[in-house]
Every structure is written in C-alpha cells, then in structure tokens.
Design a protein around this motif. Structure first.
Motif, PDB file in Angstrom:
ATOM      1  N   LEU A 112       0.841  -1.210   0.000  1.00 30.72           N
ATOM      2  CA  LEU A 112       0.000   0.000   0.000  1.00 30.72           C
ATOM      3  C   LEU A 112       0.870   1.252   0.000  1.00 30.72           C
ATOM      4  O   LEU A 112       0.587   2.225  -0.698  1.00 30.72           O
ATOM      5  CB  LEU A 112      -0.914  -0.023   1.235  1.00 30.72           C
ATOM      6  CG  LEU A 112      -1.839   1.180   1.416  1.00 30.72           C
ATOM      7  CD1 LEU A 112      -2.728   1.375   0.209  1.00 30.72           C
ATOM      8  CD2 LEU A 112      -2.686   1.013   2.679  1.00 30.72           C
ATOM      9  N   GLN A 113       1.953   1.216   0.774  1.00 27.18           N
ATOM     10  CA  GLN A 113       2.840   2.375   0.768  1.00 27.18           C
ATOM     11  C   GLN A 113       3.480   2.558  -0.607  1.00 27.18           C
ATOM     12  O   GLN A 113       3.736   3.692  -1.027  1.00 27.18           O
ATOM     13  CB  GLN A 113       3.938   2.239   1.822  1.00 27.18           C
ATOM     14  CG  GLN A 113       4.680   3.555   1.984  1.00 27.18           C
ATOM     15  CD  GLN A 113       5.910   3.442   2.827  1.00 27.18           C
ATOM     16  OE1 GLN A 113       6.697   2.502   2.687  1.00 27.18           O
ATOM     17  NE2 GLN A 113       6.104   4.400   3.718  1.00 27.18           N
ATOM     18  N   ALA A 123      -3.836  12.580  -4.320  1.00 33.41           N
ATOM     19  CA  ALA A 123      -2.758  13.235  -5.038  1.00 33.41           C
ATOM     20  C   ALA A 123      -3.270  13.894  -6.317  1.00 33.41           C
ATOM     21  O   ALA A 123      -2.478  14.329  -7.160  1.00 33.41           O
ATOM     22  CB  ALA A 123      -1.652  12.226  -5.361  1.00 33.41           C
ATOM     23  N   ALA A 141       1.927   7.443  -6.222  1.00 27.00           N
ATOM     24  CA  ALA A 141       0.909   8.482  -6.414  1.00 27.00           C
ATOM     25  C   ALA A 141       1.487   9.874  -6.222  1.00 27.00           C
ATOM     26  O   ALA A 141       1.207  10.780  -6.998  1.00 27.00           O
ATOM     27  CB  ALA A 141      -0.267   8.255  -5.458  1.00 27.00           C
ATOM     28  N   VAL A 142       2.296  10.054  -5.187  1.00 29.11           N
ATOM     29  CA  VAL A 142       2.802  11.403  -4.930  1.00 29.11           C
ATOM     30  C   VAL A 142       4.164  11.644  -5.568  1.00 29.11           C
ATOM     31  O   VAL A 142       4.615  12.782  -5.637  1.00 29.11           O
ATOM     32  CB  VAL A 142       2.885  11.742  -3.414  1.00 29.11           C
ATOM     33  CG1 VAL A 142       1.514  11.629  -2.762  1.00 29.11           C
ATOM     34  CG2 VAL A 142       3.906  10.886  -2.690  1.00 29.11           C
ATOM     35  N   GLY A 143       4.818  10.571  -6.027  1.00 29.97           N
ATOM     36  CA  GLY A 143       6.184  10.725  -6.505  1.00 29.97           C
ATOM     37  C   GLY A 143       6.347  10.758  -8.002  1.00 29.97           C
ATOM     38  O   GLY A 143       7.348  11.276  -8.501  1.00 29.97           O
ATOM     39  N   GLN A 172       1.128   4.555  -2.565  1.00 31.81           N
ATOM     40  CA  GLN A 172       1.156   5.925  -2.066  1.00 31.81           C
ATOM     41  C   GLN A 172       2.375   6.683  -2.613  1.00 31.81           C
ATOM     42  O   GLN A 172       2.269   7.828  -3.064  1.00 31.81           O
ATOM     43  CB  GLN A 172       1.201   5.844  -0.527  1.00 31.81           C
ATOM     44  CG  GLN A 172       1.262   7.157   0.191  1.00 31.81           C
ATOM     45  CD  GLN A 172      -0.086   7.848   0.182  1.00 31.81           C
ATOM     46  OE1 GLN A 172      -1.115   7.217   0.044  1.00 31.81           O
ATOM     47  NE2 GLN A 172      -0.068   9.161   0.311  1.00 31.81           N
ATOM     48  N   ILE A 181      11.382   9.964  -1.438  1.00 30.68           N
ATOM     49  CA  ILE A 181      10.125  10.356  -0.787  1.00 30.68           C
ATOM     50  C   ILE A 181       9.873   9.489   0.431  1.00 30.68           C
ATOM     51  O   ILE A 181       9.411   9.959   1.463  1.00 30.68           O
ATOM     52  CB  ILE A 181       8.944  10.240  -1.761  1.00 30.68           C
ATOM     53  CG1 ILE A 181       9.206  11.121  -2.977  1.00 30.68           C
ATOM     54  CG2 ILE A 181       7.647  10.677  -1.090  1.00 30.68           C
ATOM     55  CD1 ILE A 181       8.167  10.955  -4.032  1.00 30.68           C
ATOM     56  N   HIS A 223      -7.565   5.814  -1.278  1.00 30.94           N
ATOM     57  CA  HIS A 223      -7.524   7.189  -1.773  1.00 30.94           C
ATOM     58  C   HIS A 223      -6.135   7.709  -2.077  1.00 30.94           C
ATOM     59  O   HIS A 223      -5.923   8.907  -2.208  1.00 30.94           O
ATOM     60  CB  HIS A 223      -8.208   8.119  -0.766  1.00 30.94           C
ATOM     61  CG  HIS A 223      -9.683   8.102  -0.886  1.00 30.94           C
ATOM     62  ND1 HIS A 223     -10.534   8.350   0.148  1.00 30.94           N
ATOM     63  CD2 HIS A 223     -10.469   7.855  -1.963  1.00 30.94           C
ATOM     64  CE1 HIS A 223     -11.773   8.251  -0.267  1.00 30.94           C
ATOM     65  NE2 HIS A 223     -11.761   7.955  -1.538  1.00 30.94           N
TER      66      HIS A 223
END
Lengths: 486, 486
Positions: free
Chosen positions: B193-194, B227, B200-202, B197, B351, B222
């Motif tokens: 899951l990380q 993001a 998504a943001v990186g 994440q 990140i 989400h």
C-alpha cells in the motif's frame, strides 16, 4: 576487463533497470565503482556508444539512448554470446515522471547526506542518530528472545490507532512526564517523521501557514511544503522561541498551527525554560492557536530533567505532542506516537491506514515489551552517562580548536551543539570541501535556507577518536574558506 | 454509577481529549460502552449539560460545549472532590482541522470496516487477509529465536532503498517468477500500500489519469485521488482486462500509467491468461504507456502456477512491479517492495525517506531471514493446501445457498470470489442489515462506485464454521432486500 564492464552496463540497459534517457554516473565514479582506470571505462563506453545504446549530450553527460540500436546492429556486440540486445522501442522514458510528482524531492544537501551516510570511512560530524555502539543491542536481543518464547507473534494487522498493548505502555511513559493521555488519545506512527507527514496532509488545507522556530529541523524536510503549507519562522534566544511578535505574526499570517521543539531543540540544542513554556501556552491560548510539540528529545536530558512538556500544561486539547523511540532506543524500530484529542488522532489514523496500513506489528510488540519490561528506563540511564562524557569531550575540542573562530552553546540535553561561526562561509562549498576531506557535515542552511554561518554538530554519532580527528580538520577548512580572496 | 460515568466524561473533556465541538457517541452507544441502562446515561449527561460542559444541537446530537462553564460554576460539580474543571477558553476547535487536510478520508464504508474489524463476534465474509490460524505463527517464532541468537539486532536506520540483505533475498524470490531485478532496482516499502502511495505522490502530476481494471481494489483507497490523480476504468472479462478500446481510451485521456492486478485480481479473482498478458505488453508498448503491476497475489495460486508476471515480459523498464509479504506470510510485518528502473526507485526512496525514514529494520531483518531460511516456500505449500480446501468449501456453500440468486467465478488463486447477484440490491442497506445480523461485508461499491449487485467474498478469513453459518444468512438477507416493495 572492459568487456565485463560493457556487459554489466548492457545488462542494466537491456533489462530496463537503466531506462532511456537516464544519465550515467560520471566516468570517475565508474572508475571508482569498478576499480579500473579511466581508459578501461572509456573503451567500454565507446563500445556501448557504437551500438547506439548510450549517447553523449552537450552539457548533459552520457545518457542511455532514447531510441536504441536496431536488431541487426546487435550482432556486432563485443560479446558474441549475447543475444538479448534486441531493439527497444522509444517507449515511456521515466524522466518526466521522476520530475513531475506532487511530493518535493529532498533538498540536494539532504539527498547527498542520505546517500553519503552509507559511504564507508566518512566522519559524520552532524548525524542525528546515536552511533550503533550507543544503541541497546544486547538488551534488544533479550527482548527478541522473550518474544520468541511467546507462542504466537503478532502477524496480523493491528488496530488503526496501533496495538492496545503499546498504546498502554506509551500512556504510562507519558504520565512520567506529566502528560495524562489515555490509550484512545494515542496514535502509534512509523516514527515521529510519519507523524509530521500525517498532520501535514491530514489537518492543514493547502495555503495555510505554520509558525515555527527559525532555524528548525522542519525546514530540512518537505512534509509540510509538499502539502502546500507555508512556514513563518520566528526568532529564538537562549530560552527558546521569543514571545515578542508571536501574536502579531500569528494574526498577520492567519497561522493555523505553531510547531515547536521546546526540549533540546533541533538544531540549536536550546532548552525552553518553564517560564517561557507558560508564556507560550498563554499567548497561543489567547489566539486559539493549536501547537504541534515535537518531544523527540524530551527524555534525553543530561544534567537535570527539563520542565514538563507543553502537552502537560494543556487543558484544552490544544497541543498535539509527538514522541518517538528513535532517538534513545532504536531508530530502526520506526516507532513513534502522536498524542492529541480523540477526533484528531482518529482522523490521522484513518490516513495512516491509507498510507501504510499501520506500523510493523513486530516493531510494536518489541517496543511494548521494551517499555513495559523496564529496559527503556535502564538504557536511558546508561545512555545519559555516556552522552554526558561525549558532550564534554566535544566541548573540550571546541575550546581547543574553535576559540576565535566560532561561538557555541553548552547543551543540557539532546544531541546537538549549534556552532555559530564568527564570519560567514559559503556552506555548500564547505560541505563539498569537507566531503573531499572525509567529513560529512550538517550545514546550517538545512535548517534556515538563508543561513551562511552555522553548523549542526552532533556528539552522538562519530566516535571520540573520529571527533578528535575531525573537529580540528573542520576548523582548518573553515579558516581556509574564510581567508580573503577565497 | 452515574457519577462514575460523569467523572469519566469530565476527564475526557477537561484533559482536552474531547475538544470543544466534538460530537459525543449516541446514548445507546454510551449505554453499551458502560454496560448501564439509558436512564443512568441520561442522568450523567444531564449533570454535564447543567455544568455547561456539553450542549445539545438540533440535528447535531450532543457535543462538547464550545465555550465552557465559568470557574464559579465548577463548584457545583457532581463530585465535590474535583477541582480541575476550570474554564476553557473557546480556543481552537479542531473540527475545521479534521475536515480540511489535503488527504481524503477513507470511504464511509471503509471507515466502518476498519473499525468493525476489531468488534468481537462479527463474521467477516470479505476480509482480504488470512485468518490468524493460517499465518505461520510457529515458524515466525523460530525466525525470532534465530534473530535473538545473533549478537546485534539492527537498531539503526537502513539504507534508503532498504536493507541490502532483504533486497538480495527479494531479488532471488523474483527470479523464481522470471523477474530479473538486481538489488539496486528494488525498493523495500512498508507494505505494498505504501508503494502505491509513493508512486501516487512521486511520479504523477496532479490532474493525470491512470487506466485500471473496473472494478478494482484501487477504487477502495484514496492514495491516488488524494494526489489529484484521476481514474479511467476499463472493462474486464474472464481473461482479465479487455484490450478493445484500451488504446483509444489511453489516447483520449492522455493516460500516464496503467494499473493492473493480472494474477488473481482483487476483487474479482480473475487470472489474466498468458496471451492477454502478451497483448497488454504489446498494446501499451506501442503507446509508450508505463504499467504498474500489482503482484500481491502472484504466488498464491491454488491449482497451477500463473503465467509469468508482466514485469518478466518487460524489456524496456516500462513496468513497475509491486510485491508484498502481507498476503501469504504476515500482514503485520508491513514489508513490500517496488521493482523498477533505478532512477524511479531512487526517486521513490527519496520520498520514502521523507515519509517514514524507511521500513522497520526489525521487520526487514525478520523478512530477510524468512525468505532466505526457506520458511516462505515451505509455508506457501501448506497454505495453498489449506486455501484450496477453504475455497472448495465456500464454492459448495454457494452452490447450496446462492443458486438462483447469484453467479460466481471459481478462482484459481488469491483470496476472493466475486459474487454477481442476479438482481440489484441497495448495497449500503445490505451492509447495515448484515452488520446488525453479525456479518461484515465488502460490498461491490467499494471497488466500483456505481456498483449495486456485487459482493467480494473471501475464503481466507472467516472460519469454515462461520462461513457455514454466515453464507446462508447472507443469502436470506439478500432475498429479503430484493423482494418487491422493500
């Protein structure tokens, strides 16, 4: 030899590990990595270039070619046994992706530090984690042995707030510092840094402002900036954050929160005294301003215990308090906590569930046993004695080598001495020069972008022998950079 | 009795754990919590209300008062011994904060599920993690005992990419599935899951679009939406993602990436066959479209091994591959990995260092030993045999109780059966009705917002006895809701 190297590079390229457009390391770096001289590397690169696998770009170094060699060229491979060099379509180069995400990259100096910390042989003069020999290896081994005698280790997920056992143990720890928090007010995080991250994305809308001490550790990370949160730095003195102007700045900037490290501030080592804490609570109380208290160093006092944390003075649920096991016991366990009003920790727990679905159950179990079994208290006592010695030794060294060059504080706890140079130096240059001389520095600009005359020194990582070597060396480098005309 | 309750509530309020404006649980919930009848709760709440500590709001239930009682009122406290009820200024209510962060809250149903999973006595028919008795408790105990015999457990931080030992072990595991990835191409994450994440943001700018199967697990979290990334769902058939229209939709939406779970898809259980995988690689190759392959269930085949993962077919570094130990071995270890081109995993590692400073060293050590010691392979063999039995038992139950009511697939691996109801039902109502009857469901709308006729059933969590009780009960509830006029 050059064939081995070109094969290695071709593997990287043909497997896609080095995608089209990726910049290769400089030749001197490749020489170091393979332990060969420059001409061998040049020959190997020449072969790849002839195959169209890499290409030089004016001012851009050597990169993996965007459109790669056609199949018929692959037969001229330097190693005839290789048949895997088929053409690669000019598919998605990742370059744009790597640059486009929402989250900011680390500062270049922080990226350098994160990388160089794993380079052997550097003396790390500013590292904010205890040296491995200061960590409780044998005690933690006893904890693991205890755990292995339990019939079933926890292999499932824990509750969103974290394991009930660990939250109870943390609640009892907090009570020792005057913080009354029951387990429902505690969220276990994967280190205190994750706590900051959750607060940044969970509580603050884009465009909001947080007040903080300047300099501050918070300037060195991008959790808040990546969430679109702005910083407004306030001046400090020897008693901590200055009160004059706080209210005015809070109103002017419509601040949403104030971040503070009242005990053994990172990077300055300053301890906010009891009177200042009381004032801070009063001023922010009148403003209705929530506080984010970073208590990472609270228990690491060296001479006498610090005044109670801000959270202990909080009667309104206005303070969020961060704690961690990373500073005293084990950075690697990645266990921290946030204490706050229940609706707040529940909101943050919900985001944590979306981020990593909770902290490691194994770490949580070990941490609970560590606290409950009295290991932590015992370790802290030993650690304080050893850190006192190290601090005093560094203060001695500073006296001998930095008198007339800089001023510094005498920290009453924590990890850091904030070295204030009498004259400014170009800090990026100092960082690079020091690296060439075998020193890894945490320069002041990490904690205040405009700074050009501070260094964060740490007495907890480099060995006493390394410090005795490194600090005089550093003094010499600084003197050289400060000479007129340099 | 009511004094005990009012004291408990006053503690919560005076400590700030329940901040001004916080909504109290409904009376029936408080009755359950304290094990008392309604009149006792009403009396206790009446006392607090008289003190001005709480207030009722039309349509808004009972809340902690925004401006609380003046000091002189506190003397009328029901417990004269209490002196801590001093006035609380109408300081920062946290309500706005909790609602304003950048990161979206979980879907209401997901929040319910996350909370209810810790409620005793519910039969969990859709849970995506193995029951504790299927997890390798005693083998992990042996791993811990091995670790406790090492002289020094790793208490420091690991490298940004993760511990070299674990990355090597993962590299060897991947090779068994045909993925050639050396340790520099592997980033250890705190669970898969990380990994999502971080990607998504990186890697994705706000406003970009990813293509994905519809339904998909990704709709239930989400990470990407928070993001600012949009989804474009593509239809599936029994061989997985359909190819018709993929290229058109990718061009229309200017898709930045395609997310797929080719092996034992979550939630449908579908296995993408080898031909479809080849086609997918070709079509996306022509588009230059990167793929994010979620391989969480890859090794959990029950009958025969699945075709090689997409990453094994990737010669351009176009596929990012996610793997995890959470599904087969231990959700609680929180260990997953991302395999991809080196510049990409380095960006994501940077990140990660800003997010939680790496995964638990203890978990990484245990995971490396788990893989290297052969424990994983041995456990998988046992697990497959037990899951086969459970799957067959559930298929039997479905045959007996859902014939004429729904259709379903026979999964060849993974955890899930996708139940397709012959007629639509209001899924939120079904969720609530089922909860009252003691069943916890994963309804189809979690995986496709518009869905009203599917349930994700899992054969890995509820015990065989619970399934035998729960599935007929579920069939009854569905029949009732489908009756005309309900």
């Amino acid at each position: 030899m050059h064939r081995q190297i070109s094969n290695y590079l071709m593997d990287k390229i043909s497997s896609g590990a080095w995608p089209p457009g990726m910049r290769l390391a400089p030749q001197r770096e490749l020489c170091r990595q393979f332990g060969v001289n420059r001409s061998t590397v040049v020959t190997a690169l020449g072969q790849l270039s002839a195959l169209g696998l890499i290409e030089g770009r004016r001012g851009g170094g050597t990169r993996v070619a965007e459109v790669q060699a056609a199949a018929d060229e692959a037969v001229s491979s330097p190693d005839p046994a290789r048949t895997d060099l088929l053409p690669v379509p000019s598919a998605g180069s990742w370059n744009a992706y790597v640059e486009e995400g929402v989250h900011y990259p680390n500062l270049p100096t922080v990226q350098d530090i994160n990388r160089l910390e794993y380079e052997q042989g550097l003396i790390r003069l500013g590292t904010g984690e205890p040296a491995p020999e200061l960590l409780p290896g044998s005690a933690m081994t006893r904890v693991l042995a205890e755990l292995s005698r339990q019939t079933l280790p926890p292999l499932s997920y824990e509750e969103p707030l974290g394991s009930p056992g660990l939250r109870s143990a943390v609640s009892r720890e907090l009570a020792k510092n005057g913080i009354q928090a029951d387990p429902d007010s505690i969220l276990i995080t994967s280190g205190a840094l994750q706590g900051l991250q959750l607060i940044a994305v969970g509580l603050l809308p884009r465009g909001s402002t947080i007040l903080l001490e300047k300099p501050s550790y918070l300037y060195s990370i991008h959790a808040f900036q990546s969430a679109g949160v702005k910083f407004s730095g306030l001046p400090m003195d020897e008693q901590g954050l200055q009160m004059d102007g706080l209210a005015r700045e809070a109103r002017r900037s419509k601040a949403a929160m104030l971040y503070s490290i009242p005990s053994f501030h990172n990077p300055t080592g300053v301890l906010m005294n009891a009177k200042r804490r009381q004032e801070l609570m009063e001023v922010t109380g009148q403003l209705g301003l929530p506080i984010l208290e970073d208590g990472a160093y609270q228990e690491l006092w060296l001479d006498t215990p610090p005044p109670p944390p801000l959270k202990a003075l909080d009667r309104e649920g206005r303070v969020l308090h961060l704690g961690t096991l990373s500073k005293a016991a084990s950075p690697g366990l990645r266990i921290g906590w946030i204490v706050g009003p229940e609706p707040v920790v529940r909101r943050l727990a919900d985001i944590k569930m979306q981020t990593d679905y909770g902290a490691s159950s194994l770490s949580q179990l070990a941490a609970a046993r560590w606290l409950e079994g009295g290991y932590h208290e015992e370790h802290l006592q030993h650690l304080r004695a050893r850190l006192r010695k190290r601090r005093d030794a560094v203060l001695d060294l500073l006296q001998r080598h930095f008198t007339g060059l800089a001023a510094w504080n005498v920290p009453a706890g924590g990890f850091y001495i904030w070295l204030s140079l009498d004259k400014p130096v170009p800090l990026r240059t100092l960082f690079r020069t020091a690296h060439k001389a075998g020193l890894l520095l945490n320069t002041g600009d990490l904690y205040d972008r405009g700074d050009n005359r501070h260094l964060r020194l740490s007495y907890v990582y480099a060995s006493p022998a390394e410090l005795e070597l490194g600090l005089p060396l550093l003094a010499g480098l600084i003197r050289k950079l400060q000479q007129p005309g340099v």
